[in-house]
Design a protein around this motif. Structure first.
Motif, mmCIF file in Angstrom:
data_model
loop_
_atom_site.group_PDB
_atom_site.id
_atom_site.type_symbol
_atom_site.label_atom_id
_atom_site.label_comp_id
_atom_site.label_asym_id
_atom_site.label_seq_id
_atom_site.Cartn_x
_atom_site.Cartn_y
_atom_site.Cartn_z
ATOM 1 N N LEU A 74 0.786 -1.159 -0.061
ATOM 2 C CA LEU A 74 -0.039 0.055 -0.094
ATOM 3 C C LEU A 74 0.927 1.161 0.166
ATOM 4 C CD1 LEU A 74 -3.186 0.491 1.964
ATOM 5 C CD2 LEU A 74 -1.293 2.128 2.184
ATOM 6 N N ARG A 75 1.844 1.244 0.883
ATOM 7 C CA ARG A 75 2.692 2.353 0.842
ATOM 8 C C ARG A 75 3.559 2.689 -0.383
ATOM 9 N NH1 ARG A 75 7.800 3.810 5.041
ATOM 10 N NH2 ARG A 75 8.537 5.540 4.107
ATOM 11 N N ASP A 78 1.243 4.052 -2.976
ATOM 12 C CA ASP A 78 0.857 5.553 -2.721
ATOM 13 C C ASP A 78 2.129 6.354 -3.086
ATOM 14 O OD1 ASP A 78 -1.469 5.422 -1.458
ATOM 15 O OD2 ASP A 78 -0.815 5.281 0.669
ATOM 16 N N GLN A 81 2.042 6.707 -6.758
ATOM 17 C CA GLN A 81 0.827 7.061 -7.257
ATOM 18 C C GLN A 81 0.137 6.315 -8.369
ATOM 19 O OE1 GLN A 81 2.089 11.137 -8.223
ATOM 20 N NE2 GLN A 81 0.981 11.874 -6.460
ATOM 21 N N PRO A 83 -2.930 3.272 -8.820
ATOM 22 C CA PRO A 83 -4.192 2.793 -8.547
ATOM 23 C C PRO A 83 -4.113 1.140 -8.578
ATOM 24 C CG PRO A 83 -4.233 3.318 -10.604
ATOM 25 C CD PRO A 83 -3.060 3.957 -10.127
ATOM 26 N N PHE A 103 -7.308 0.561 1.825
ATOM 27 C CA PHE A 103 -7.483 0.671 0.310
ATOM 28 C C PHE A 103 -8.422 1.373 -0.328
ATOM 29 C CE2 PHE A 103 -4.130 -2.810 0.613
ATOM 30 C CZ PHE A 103 -3.294 -2.483 -0.376
ATOM 31 N N ARG A 105 -9.849 3.881 1.227
ATOM 32 C CA ARG A 105 -9.800 5.524 1.424
ATOM 33 C C ARG A 105 -8.683 5.853 0.234
ATOM 34 N NH1 ARG A 105 -9.070 3.948 6.804
ATOM 35 N NH2 ARG A 105 -6.801 3.933 6.707
ATOM 36 N N ARG A 106 -8.064 5.113 -0.345
ATOM 37 C CA ARG A 106 -7.297 5.328 -1.674
ATOM 38 C C ARG A 106 -7.999 5.386 -3.004
ATOM 39 N NH1 ARG A 106 -2.493 3.910 -3.382
ATOM 40 N NH2 ARG A 106 -3.474 2.619 -4.925
ATOM 41 N N ASP A 108 -9.384 2.760 -4.309
ATOM 42 C CA ASP A 108 -9.024 1.477 -5.216
ATOM 43 C C ASP A 108 -10.445 0.873 -5.575
ATOM 44 O OD1 ASP A 108 -6.397 1.974 -5.613
ATOM 45 O OD2 ASP A 108 -6.040 1.111 -3.553
#
Length: 297
Positions: A74-75, A78, A81, A83, A103, A105-106, A108
Motif C-alpha cells: 500500500l505504501r 502511494d 501514485q 491505483p 485501500f 480510502r485510496r 481503489d
C-alpha cells in the motif's frame, strides 16, 4: 470435440482497431489479491510441502501478507501514485477490516473474489455457487455502498455455469480466463453476455514464484520486459497488461524491493500511450464501444 461456446475465434491481428481513453493504446492495471485462509483446513498456497493440519508454517506465511506485506505494498502504491484493483475475499471484512479500509480510502476498485481462498467455487452445486456469489455481492454492497462489477473466482475456479451465474447476478466482467490481450465478450444463457478482461497467469507471482521457483528479481524483469514489448506492439492495436500480486509473496521485503523497481519503470515510461487504471475502468470503456468492435460472442 467439446467446446465451451462462450466466444468465437478472432485472431488478434485481424480485429477492429480502437483506443483507450484519450487515444491511449496500452492499458495497465495492478490486481492485488487480499485473501484470507481458514486455519487448520482447506486450500492455500504453500511455502513448503504441507504438513498435517494445523499447518502452522504455511498458514502463518500467508497471514504475513495481511499483517505486514499488504501494508508495505500500500505504501509503495502511494509513493508511486498507482491505483489498483483489490481482489477481495469477503471474509477480510471481519478478519482485517483496517486493511480493507486503507485501500478503500485510496479509492481503489473492489473486485469480488469469493469468501475465502480456502475453497473453490467450481466444485459446488449450482445452487451453492449461486448462493456464494449472492452472499459475496451482498457483503460488498453493504460495506462499499455499491455492488462489485467484476469477479475473480478463488483459485481461478469456475464451474460450467459460472459466467451465466455472474451475468445473472449483475456482474459486468470476469477475470478468470487468461486467453487474450484484449477484452472479449462471453455468451451467457438467456441471451445475456459478460466481458472477460485479461487477467495474467504469466505475470502472476503465484505461478512464477511458487510454481516455477523464480524469485523477485526475475519476476520484476518479466514485468518490465512485458511492458516494453506490449508498449511497442500497442502501436498496431490496443492491449491490456495486468500484473497479479499477492501480499504474502511480493509483500516480503526482498521481493517488494524488486517489484518497486518494475512499477517505477512503468510509471516513468507512462507517456500519452499508456493508461494506468483499474480492471473495472477497462471493462467500462470496452463495454461502451460500438457493437462488433470488442471481439467474442
Amino acid at each position: 470435440m467439446r467446446h465451451h461456446d462462450r466466444y468465437d475465434y478472432h485472431p488478434l491481428p485481424h480485429r477492429a482497431d480502437y483506443s483507450w481513453p484519450e487515444g491511449r493504446r496500452l492499458a495497465v492495471y495492478l490486481a492485488l489479491n487480499l485473501e484470507h485462509f481458514s486455519f487448520g483446513e482447506g486450500l492455500g498456497a504453500e511455502l513448503a510441502p504441507a504438513g498435517p493440519h494445523p499447518d502452522v508454517l504455511n498458514y502463518a506465511w500467508r497471514d504475513y501478507g495481511n499483517r505486514a506485506g499488504a501494508w508495505r505494498l500500500l505504501r509503495m502504491f502511494d509513493d508511486l501514485q498507482l491505483p489498483c484493483s483489490v481482489l477481495l475475499n469477503t471474509s477480510m471484512y471481519d478478519y482485517a477490516p483496517d486493511l480493507v479500509d486503507a485501500f478503500r480510502r485510496r479509492g481503489d476498485e473492489m473486485v469480488g473474489h469469493g469468501r475465502t481462498n480456502s475453497e473453490r467455487q467450481g466444485v459446488m452445486a449450482e445452487a451453492d455457487e449461486k448462493a456464494l456469489i449472492a452472499g459475496c455481492t451482498h457483503a460488498m454492497l453493504e460495506r462499499e455502498g455499491r455492488a462489485p462489477q467484476g469477479w475473480l473466482g478463488p483459485w481461478i475456479s469456475q464451474s460450467a455455469t459460472t459466467p451465466d451465474l455472474l451475468a445473472e447476478a449483475g456482474y459486468g466482467y470476469l477475470l478468470d480466463w487468461c486467453h487474450d490481450d484484449q477484452p472479449v465478450w462471453f455468451r451467457t444463457r438467456g441471451g445475456r453476455r459478460i466481458l472477460s478482461v485479461p487477467y495474467p497467469q504469466e505475470l502472476n507471482d503465484i505461478p512464477q514464484i511458487v510454481g516455477r521457483k523464480r524469485e523477485g528479481a526475475e519476476f520484476a524483469d518479466m514485468i518490465v520486459d512485458s511492458f516494453d514489448e506490449l508498449l511497442e506492439e500497442s502501436r498496431d492495436r490496443p492491449l491490456v497488461m495486468g500484473v497479479a500480486l499477492h501480499a504474502y509473496l511480493v509483500g516480503w521485503p526482498h521481493r517488494a524491493r524488486h517489484l518497486r523497481r518494475a512499477l517505477r519503470h512503468i510509471r516513468d515510461r507512462a507517456d500519452g500511450r499508456v493508461w494506468i487504471t483499474t480492471a473495472g475502468a477497462i471493462a467500462r470503456h470496452a463495454a461502451s464501444l460500438p457493437p462488433g468492435v470488442v471481439p467474442g460472442a
